[in-house]
Design a protein around this motif. Structure first.
Motif, PDB file in Angstrom:
ATOM      1  N   ILE A  40       0.810  -1.077   0.064  1.00 56.43           N
ATOM      2  CA  ILE A  40       0.200   0.045   0.122  1.00 56.43           C
ATOM      3  C   ILE A  40       0.835   1.387  -0.023  1.00 56.43           C
ATOM      4  O   ILE A  40       1.862   1.242   0.712  1.00 56.43           O
ATOM      5  CB  ILE A  40      -0.954   0.201   1.192  1.00 56.43           C
ATOM      6  N   ARG A  41       0.456   2.231  -0.814  1.00 54.61           N
ATOM      7  CA  ARG A  41       1.306   3.489  -0.865  1.00 54.61           C
ATOM      8  C   ARG A  41       1.642   3.972   0.601  1.00 54.61           C
ATOM      9  O   ARG A  41       0.869   4.000   1.283  1.00 54.61           O
ATOM     10  CB  ARG A  41       0.445   4.306  -1.914  1.00 54.61           C
ATOM     11  N   TYR A  77      -0.849   7.852  11.701  1.00 55.66           N
ATOM     12  CA  TYR A  77      -2.371   7.664  11.407  1.00 55.66           C
ATOM     13  C   TYR A  77      -2.684   8.202   9.909  1.00 55.66           C
ATOM     14  O   TYR A  77      -3.292   7.867   9.022  1.00 55.66           O
ATOM     15  CB  TYR A  77      -3.290   8.276  12.415  1.00 55.66           C
ATOM     16  N   TYR A  78      -2.272   9.507  10.005  1.00 54.55           N
ATOM     17  CA  TYR A  78      -2.492  10.480   8.419  1.00 54.55           C
ATOM     18  C   TYR A  78      -1.945   9.625   7.369  1.00 54.55           C
ATOM     19  O   TYR A  78      -2.466   9.514   6.183  1.00 54.55           O
ATOM     20  CB  TYR A  78      -1.739  11.839   8.890  1.00 54.55           C
ATOM     21  N   VAL A  79      -0.814   9.146   7.479  1.00 51.81           N
ATOM     22  CA  VAL A  79      -0.028   8.313   6.441  1.00 51.81           C
ATOM     23  C   VAL A  79      -0.745   7.218   6.031  1.00 51.81           C
ATOM     24  O   VAL A  79      -1.175   6.827   4.764  1.00 51.81           O
ATOM     25  CB  VAL A  79       1.245   7.905   6.691  1.00 51.81           C
ATOM     26  N   LEU A  80      -1.515   6.413   6.916  1.00 52.41           N
ATOM     27  CA  LEU A  80      -2.293   5.381   6.771  1.00 52.41           C
ATOM     28  C   LEU A  80      -3.519   5.876   5.835  1.00 52.41           C
ATOM     29  O   LEU A  80      -3.923   5.333   4.944  1.00 52.41           O
ATOM     30  CB  LEU A  80      -2.702   4.517   8.016  1.00 52.41           C
ATOM     31  N   VAL A  81      -4.240   6.739   6.400  1.00 56.12           N
ATOM     32  CA  VAL A  81      -5.275   7.438   5.949  1.00 56.12           C
ATOM     33  C   VAL A  81      -5.124   7.584   4.173  1.00 56.12           C
ATOM     34  O   VAL A  81      -5.854   7.324   3.300  1.00 56.12           O
ATOM     35  CB  VAL A  81      -5.743   8.452   6.548  1.00 56.12           C
ATOM     36  N   MET A  82      -3.821   8.342   4.093  1.00 53.85           N
ATOM     37  CA  MET A  82      -3.777   8.768   2.397  1.00 53.85           C
ATOM     38  C   MET A  82      -3.262   7.546   1.837  1.00 53.85           C
ATOM     39  O   MET A  82      -3.673   7.711   0.896  1.00 53.85           O
ATOM     40  CB  MET A  82      -2.802   9.834   2.606  1.00 53.85           C
ATOM     41  N   GLY A  83      -2.661   6.552   2.357  1.00 52.22           N
ATOM     42  CA  GLY A  83      -2.197   5.421   1.655  1.00 52.22           C
ATOM     43  C   GLY A  83      -3.401   4.570   1.217  1.00 52.22           C
ATOM     44  O   GLY A  83      -3.427   4.017   0.025  1.00 52.22           O
ATOM     45  N   LEU A  84      -4.412   4.498   2.099  1.00 55.67           N
ATOM     46  CA  LEU A  84      -5.707   3.682   1.814  1.00 55.67           C
ATOM     47  C   LEU A  84      -6.523   4.315   0.742  1.00 55.67           C
ATOM     48  O   LEU A  84      -7.210   3.783   0.247  1.00 55.67           O
ATOM     49  CB  LEU A  84      -6.388   3.494   2.936  1.00 55.67           C
ATOM     50  N   GLN A  85      -6.326   5.606   0.608  1.00 57.06           N
ATOM     51  CA  GLN A  85      -6.841   6.461  -0.484  1.00 57.06           C
ATOM     52  C   GLN A  85      -5.937   6.398  -1.867  1.00 57.06           C
ATOM     53  O   GLN A  85      -6.235   6.792  -2.693  1.00 57.06           O
ATOM     54  CB  GLN A  85      -7.427   7.703  -0.213  1.00 57.06           C
ATOM     55  N   ASN A  86      -4.905   5.838  -1.720  1.00 58.14           N
ATOM     56  CA  ASN A  86      -3.656   5.859  -2.823  1.00 58.14           C
ATOM     57  C   ASN A  86      -3.211   7.255  -3.146  1.00 58.14           C
ATOM     58  O   ASN A  86      -3.158   7.388  -4.207  1.00 58.14           O
ATOM     59  CB  ASN A  86      -4.431   5.159  -4.033  1.00 58.14           C
ATOM     60  N   ARG A  87      -3.063   8.112  -2.272  1.00 58.45           N
ATOM     61  CA  ARG A  87      -2.717   9.351  -2.344  1.00 58.45           C
ATOM     62  C   ARG A  87      -1.211   9.460  -1.628  1.00 58.45           C
ATOM     63  O   ARG A  87      -1.069   8.794  -0.635  1.00 58.45           O
ATOM     64  CB  ARG A  87      -3.481  10.275  -1.774  1.00 58.45           C
ATOM     65  N   PRO A  88      -0.490  10.428  -2.069  1.00 63.82           N
ATOM     66  CA  PRO A  88       0.774  10.593  -1.247  1.00 63.82           C
ATOM     67  C   PRO A  88       0.499  10.976   0.036  1.00 63.82           C
ATOM     68  O   PRO A  88      -0.543  11.789   0.301  1.00 63.82           O
ATOM     69  CB  PRO A  88       1.577  11.746  -2.248  1.00 63.82           C
ATOM     70  N   TRP A  89       1.298  10.980   0.960  1.00 70.88           N
ATOM     71  CA  TRP A  89       1.299  10.942   2.515  1.00 70.88           C
ATOM     72  C   TRP A  89       0.992  12.555   2.688  1.00 70.88           C
ATOM     73  O   TRP A  89       0.201  13.016   3.419  1.00 70.88           O
ATOM     74  CB  TRP A  89       2.368  10.624   3.204  1.00 70.88           C
ATOM     75  N   ASN A  90       1.394  13.673   1.573  1.00 68.01           N
ATOM     76  CA  ASN A  90       1.568  14.986   2.064  1.00 68.01           C
ATOM     77  C   ASN A  90       0.525  15.706   1.088  1.00 68.01           C
ATOM     78  O   ASN A  90       0.830  16.764   0.830  1.00 68.01           O
ATOM     79  CB  ASN A  90       3.060  15.456   1.626  1.00 68.01           C
ATOM     80  N   ASP A  91      -0.441  14.952   0.341  1.00 70.19           N
ATOM     81  CA  ASP A  91      -1.463  15.485  -0.540  1.00 70.19           C
ATOM     82  C   ASP A  91      -2.604  16.058   0.163  1.00 70.19           C
ATOM     83  O   ASP A  91      -3.397  16.778  -0.483  1.00 70.19           O
ATOM     84  CB  ASP A  91      -2.052  14.146  -1.255  1.00 70.19           C
ATOM     85  N   CYS A  92      -2.531  16.297   1.303  1.00 69.60           N
ATOM     86  CA  CYS A  92      -3.868  17.011   2.218  1.00 69.60           C
ATOM     87  C   CYS A  92      -3.557  18.098   2.740  1.00 69.60           C
ATOM     88  O   CYS A  92      -2.466  18.077   3.691  1.00 69.60           O
ATOM     89  CB  CYS A  92      -4.303  15.792   2.872  1.00 69.60           C
ATOM     90  N   ASN A  93      -4.223  19.076   2.717  1.00 68.51           N
ATOM     91  CA  ASN A  93      -3.740  20.480   3.543  1.00 68.51           C
ATOM     92  C   ASN A  93      -5.047  21.127   4.199  1.00 68.51           C
ATOM     93  O   ASN A  93      -6.245  20.854   3.934  1.00 68.51           O
ATOM     94  CB  ASN A  93      -3.078  21.480   2.442  1.00 68.51           C
ATOM     95  N   GLY A  94      -4.746  22.076   4.862  1.00 73.56           N
ATOM     96  CA  GLY A  94      -5.687  22.695   5.446  1.00 73.56           C
ATOM     97  C   GLY A  94      -7.240  21.876   5.945  1.00 73.56           C
ATOM     98  O   GLY A  94      -7.066  21.264   6.839  1.00 73.56           O
ATOM     99  N   VAL A  95      -8.327  22.492   5.550  1.00 71.73           N
ATOM    100  CA  VAL A  95      -9.386  22.015   6.138  1.00 71.73           C
ATOM    101  C   VAL A  95      -9.703  20.507   5.937  1.00 71.73           C
ATOM    102  O   VAL A  95     -10.017  19.882   6.939  1.00 71.73           O
ATOM    103  CB  VAL A  95     -10.617  22.873   5.239  1.00 71.73           C
TER     104      VAL A  95
END
Length: 109
Positions: free
Chosen positions: A8-9, A54-72
């Motif tokens: 998993i990513r 936890y955040y890395v897990l959430v993003m990985g399960l969405q197949n998104r880079p770990w740093n792909d989420c910001n702000g709100v």
């Protein structure tokens, strides 16, 4: 054949080892649990809580880079992490001890 958790990513061998220790033995099991239940299981198995993990897990399960989420967008996983931590890790702490942990004052064991 089961797919390794590390497939998993964002999730590497250390996360896979923590999953194995918690009884999560495949990527399929991790996906079926979802990030909240899986992270609670990791905490109950002895993983120290950390929002980035936890955040890395959430993003990985969405197949998104770990740093792909910001702000709100990042506020939602933070609120879920805090709730998971309180229910799966902090249940034996009083309010003062939880506050000290949040600001990093109490020594770690």
């Amino acid at each position: 054949m089961a797919t390794p958790v590390s497939s998993i990513r964002n999730l590497g061998p250390a996360f896979e080892a923590a999953c194995t220790a918690a009884g999560i033995n495949s990527a399929e099991e991790l996906r079926a649990l979802g990030p909240d239940d899986a992270y609670a299981k990791l905490l109950r198995a002895g993983t120290k809580p950390h929002f980035i993990g936890y955040y890395v897990l959430v993003m990985g399960l969405q197949n998104r880079p770990w740093n792909d989420c910001n702000g709100v967008e990042k506020a939602k996983p933070r609120a879920r992490f805090d709730a998971i931590k309180a229910s799966a890790f902090d249940q034996d702490l009083n309010a003062f001890e939880r506050m000290m942990d949040q600001i990093g004052v109490r020594p770690t064991s």
